[in-house]
Design a protein around this motif. Structure first.
Motif, short mmCIF file in Angstrom:
data_model
loop_
_atom_site.label_atom_id
_atom_site.label_comp_id
_atom_site.label_asym_id
_atom_site.label_seq_id
_atom_site.Cartn_x
_atom_site.Cartn_y
_atom_site.Cartn_z
N ALA A 33 31.30 43.05 45.23
CA ALA A 33 31.46 44.38 44.77
C ALA A 33 30.01 45.04 44.32
O ALA A 33 29.78 46.13 44.70
CB ALA A 33 32.61 44.46 43.59
N VAL A 48 34.29 46.28 50.30
CA VAL A 48 35.33 46.42 49.09
C VAL A 48 36.49 45.83 49.88
O VAL A 48 37.29 45.07 49.04
CB VAL A 48 35.34 48.24 48.86
N ALA A 52 38.81 42.77 47.56
CA ALA A 52 39.86 43.11 47.35
C ALA A 52 40.58 41.56 47.63
O ALA A 52 41.48 40.99 47.16
CB ALA A 52 40.40 44.08 48.16
N SER A 127 46.64 44.53 41.72
CA SER A 127 45.07 45.35 41.87
C SER A 127 44.50 45.07 43.21
O SER A 127 43.98 46.13 43.73
CB SER A 127 44.24 44.53 40.66
N ILE A 131 43.40 48.46 45.61
CA ILE A 131 41.95 48.46 46.15
C ILE A 131 41.92 48.51 47.61
O ILE A 131 41.27 49.42 48.28
CB ILE A 131 40.96 47.33 45.60
N ALA A 135 40.85 51.62 49.83
CA ALA A 135 39.67 51.45 50.87
C ALA A 135 40.00 51.99 52.20
O ALA A 135 39.16 52.39 52.91
CB ALA A 135 39.33 49.84 50.89
#
Length: 138
Positions: A33, A48, A52, A127, A131, A135
């Protein structure tokens, strides 16, 4: 990671081997990240997504670890020790005998009946999905 490290260094909850397994993907996700902040375009989006997936991997390991803690299936690891090497044989023996034994199949702490490994799964997997959705969303 702040919660895991805080519980270890401030709360005295020593991690077992599987706890460490859950941390590795999070460490990697943080590094990926950070690199994503330094690039642009498609490379950023790809990084990203990788971050994830790493977070989801930690959550999946958390599911496995929680299952071991709750006795749903056997673990694949032995207990770990917090003993640091060094000194004479007698010193090492004394350290070993005084060190806490951290079992992977016993939850050290729970909240609402859910262990730290379970909470990792509960937080990390959704989460990661959010993400990933963000994305790929245009």
């Amino acid at each position: 990671m702040a919660g895991a490290l805080g519980s270890q260094y401030l709360g005295g909850l020593y991690p077992c081997e599987m706890c460490h397994w859950q941390r590795w993907p999070h460490y990697a996700a943080i590094a990926v990240a950070l690199v994503a902040f330094m690039v642009t375009g498609g490379a950023r989006r790809a990084l990203v997504v990788v971050a994830a997936l790493l977070i989801a991997t930690s959550g999946a390991i958390g599911v496995f670890h929680a299952g071991v803690e709750y006795g749903w299936w056997p673990g694949i690891t032995g207990c770990t020790s917090t003993v640091q090497a060094g000194g004479s044989v007698e010193d090492m023996f004394s350290k070993i005998m005084a060190a806490p034994m951290i079992r992977c199949d016993v939850a050290q702490w729970t909240l609402g009946g859910v262990s730290l490994a379970g909470w990792n799964a509960i937080v990390s997997i959704p989460s990661a999905l959010v993400i990933l959705w963000l994305a790929v969303k245009r």
